[in-house]
Design an enzyme around this catalytic site. Sequence first.
Site, PDB file in Angstrom:
ATOM      1  N   LYS A  13      26.763  32.381  25.615  1.00 34.09           N
ATOM      2  CA  LYS A  13      26.234  33.708  25.978  1.00 34.09           C
ATOM      3  C   LYS A  13      27.149  34.828  25.493  1.00 34.09           C
ATOM      4  O   LYS A  13      26.691  35.807  24.916  1.00 34.09           O
ATOM      5  CB  LYS A  13      26.097  33.859  27.504  1.00 34.09           C
ATOM      6  CG  LYS A  13      25.047  32.995  28.138  1.00 34.09           C
ATOM      7  CD  LYS A  13      24.864  33.350  29.611  1.00 34.09           C
ATOM      8  CE  LYS A  13      26.116  33.260  30.442  1.00 34.09           C
ATOM      9  NZ  LYS A  13      26.642  31.892  30.622  1.00 34.09           N
ATOM     10  N   ARG A  88      23.076  36.157  38.530  1.00 38.43           N
ATOM     11  CA  ARG A  88      23.403  34.740  38.651  1.00 38.43           C
ATOM     12  C   ARG A  88      22.779  34.119  39.883  1.00 38.43           C
ATOM     13  O   ARG A  88      22.942  32.924  40.117  1.00 38.43           O
ATOM     14  CB  ARG A  88      24.917  34.602  38.766  1.00 38.43           C
ATOM     15  CG  ARG A  88      25.602  34.097  37.486  1.00 38.43           C
ATOM     16  CD  ARG A  88      27.081  34.103  37.771  1.00 38.43           C
ATOM     17  NE  ARG A  88      27.855  33.254  36.936  1.00 38.43           N
ATOM     18  CZ  ARG A  88      28.521  33.664  35.860  1.00 38.43           C
ATOM     19  NH1 ARG A  88      28.426  34.904  35.438  1.00 38.43           N
ATOM     20  NH2 ARG A  88      29.267  32.822  35.185  1.00 38.43           N
ATOM     21  N   ARG A 127      38.092  24.697  24.757  1.00 40.24           N
ATOM     22  CA  ARG A 127      38.380  26.135  24.668  1.00 40.24           C
ATOM     23  C   ARG A 127      39.628  26.449  25.505  1.00 40.24           C
ATOM     24  O   ARG A 127      40.520  27.161  25.055  1.00 40.24           O
ATOM     25  CB  ARG A 127      37.165  26.913  25.188  1.00 40.24           C
ATOM     26  CG  ARG A 127      37.173  28.385  24.867  1.00 40.24           C
ATOM     27  CD  ARG A 127      35.784  28.966  25.048  1.00 40.24           C
ATOM     28  NE  ARG A 127      35.366  28.971  26.451  1.00 40.24           N
ATOM     29  CZ  ARG A 127      34.166  29.366  26.861  1.00 40.24           C
ATOM     30  NH1 ARG A 127      33.270  29.779  25.987  1.00 40.24           N
ATOM     31  NH2 ARG A 127      33.854  29.359  28.134  1.00 40.24           N
ATOM     32  N   ARG A 140      47.540  23.089  31.517  1.00 42.36           N
ATOM     33  CA  ARG A 140      46.962  21.817  31.098  1.00 42.36           C
ATOM     34  C   ARG A 140      45.466  21.867  31.227  1.00 42.36           C
ATOM     35  O   ARG A 140      44.934  22.121  32.297  1.00 42.36           O
ATOM     36  CB  ARG A 140      47.514  20.687  31.972  1.00 42.36           C
ATOM     37  CG  ARG A 140      48.795  20.117  31.402  1.00 42.36           C
ATOM     38  CD  ARG A 140      49.048  18.733  31.891  1.00 42.36           C
ATOM     39  NE  ARG A 140      47.815  17.944  32.073  1.00 42.36           N
ATOM     40  CZ  ARG A 140      47.831  16.705  32.564  1.00 42.36           C
ATOM     41  NH1 ARG A 140      48.954  16.174  32.927  1.00 42.36           N
ATOM     42  NH2 ARG A 140      46.699  16.042  32.697  1.00 42.36           N
ATOM     43  N   ARG A 151      31.586  24.930  38.163  1.00 44.20           N
ATOM     44  CA  ARG A 151      30.821  26.054  37.595  1.00 44.20           C
ATOM     45  C   ARG A 151      29.444  25.595  37.122  1.00 44.20           C
ATOM     46  O   ARG A 151      28.453  26.300  37.279  1.00 44.20           O
ATOM     47  CB  ARG A 151      31.598  26.695  36.440  1.00 44.20           C
ATOM     48  CG  ARG A 151      32.807  27.493  36.934  1.00 44.20           C
ATOM     49  CD  ARG A 151      33.698  27.900  35.797  1.00 44.20           C
ATOM     50  NE  ARG A 151      33.030  28.817  34.894  1.00 44.20           N
ATOM     51  CZ  ARG A 151      33.467  29.090  33.663  1.00 44.20           C
ATOM     52  NH1 ARG A 151      34.554  28.517  33.201  1.00 44.20           N
ATOM     53  NH2 ARG A 151      32.812  29.941  32.913  1.00 44.20           N
TER      54      ARG A 151
HETATM   55  P1  AMP Z   1      31.754  34.335  33.233  1.00 37.22           P
HETATM   56  O1  AMP Z   1      32.773  34.992  32.373  1.00 37.22           O
HETATM   57  O2  AMP Z   1      30.411  34.987  33.142  1.00 37.22           O
HETATM   58  O3  AMP Z   1      31.676  32.840  33.042  1.00 37.22           O
HETATM   59  O4  AMP Z   1      32.224  34.557  34.753  1.00 37.22           O
HETATM   60  C1  AMP Z   1      33.452  34.069  35.211  1.00 37.22           C
HETATM   61  C2  AMP Z   1      33.461  34.066  36.732  1.00 37.22           C
HETATM   62  O5  AMP Z   1      33.295  35.394  37.220  1.00 37.22           O
HETATM   63  C3  AMP Z   1      32.363  33.261  37.390  1.00 37.22           C
HETATM   64  O6  AMP Z   1      32.662  31.881  37.483  1.00 37.22           O
HETATM   65  C4  AMP Z   1      32.282  33.935  38.764  1.00 37.22           C
HETATM   66  O7  AMP Z   1      33.352  33.526  39.599  1.00 37.22           O
HETATM   67  C5  AMP Z   1      32.509  35.394  38.408  1.00 37.22           C
HETATM   68  N1  AMP Z   1      31.232  36.080  38.099  1.00 37.22           N
HETATM   69  C6  AMP Z   1      30.852  36.623  36.915  1.00 37.22           C
HETATM   70  N2  AMP Z   1      29.629  37.150  36.991  1.00 37.22           N
HETATM   71  C7  AMP Z   1      29.205  36.935  38.274  1.00 37.22           C
HETATM   72  C8  AMP Z   1      28.002  37.218  38.980  1.00 37.22           C
HETATM   73  N3  AMP Z   1      26.969  37.834  38.384  1.00 37.22           N
HETATM   74  N4  AMP Z   1      27.948  36.846  40.281  1.00 37.22           N
HETATM   75  C9  AMP Z   1      28.966  36.243  40.898  1.00 37.22           C
HETATM   76  N5  AMP Z   1      30.117  35.917  40.291  1.00 37.22           N
HETATM   77  C10 AMP Z   1      30.242  36.256  38.979  1.00 37.22           C
END
Ligand code: AMP
Length: 194
Positions: A13, A88, A127, A140, A151
Amino acid sequence: MRIILLGPPGAGKGTQAKILTEAYGIPQLSTGDILRSAIAQQTPMGLAAKEIMDRGDLVPDEVVNGIVSERLDADDCKPGFILDGFPRTIPQAEALDEMLEEKGMKLDGVVEITADPDVLVERIVNRARETAAASGGAARADDNVDVVRNRLNVYRELTEPLVGYYRDKGLVKSVDGMQSVEEVTAAIRRALHN
Ligand code: AMP
C-alpha cells in the site's frame, strides 16, 4: 481523485501510494506515517501510541479519526487524496463517511490490494532485517515475527470486513498485489479509470 488503499500489512500500500501521489498530484495520507512521526517527536499522542504500535495492535479510533479529519482540511487535499492505512475498522469507515459528508467530499474508489498471507510474513520480516542491517544491525528480525503475525490477525479480524462494507457501496476494485510493483501500479490505474 479520492481513494482508499486497502490491504494487509506488507501488500505494498505504502509503495503504491507514493507512486500514485506522483501520478495524480495528490497527497498520501498515511495514519501510520503520521503516528510514527508523532512518536519521533515525542508528542503526547506519539507517547500514547508507541506501546500499542509496538505490539501490532490498533490505536484507538478517536485518535486516528481526529488525525484524518484535521488532515483532510488542509489545502493540499482539495484536489484529492490517497488514504493509506485508514480506515482500518468499520467504526473508522463510518466516521470517515460522516467526515466526508460534512466536508462535501465523495470517494472515487477503494482499491483492495490482495496478497498471500505466507508471502507477507516473509516480506515484512525481510524488510525489518534490511532496515536493521542498514541501521547497524541492532534489531533482530526474528523478534518481529510474532508482531507481524499479530498485525495480520488484526487485519483479518478488524480491517478485512471493510471490503464488504465498501463493496456494498459499489466502490471496491481488487488488484492482485503479488505482481511486480510496476504491474500493480498499472492494474490500479486501469481499475480506477474503468
Ligand atoms: P501502518 O504503517 O499503516 O502499517 O501502521 C502502523 C501501525 O500504526 C499499525 O499497526 C497501528 O498500530 C497504527 N495505525 C496506523 N493506522 C491506523 C488506523 N487507521 N487505526 C488504528 N491504528 C493505526
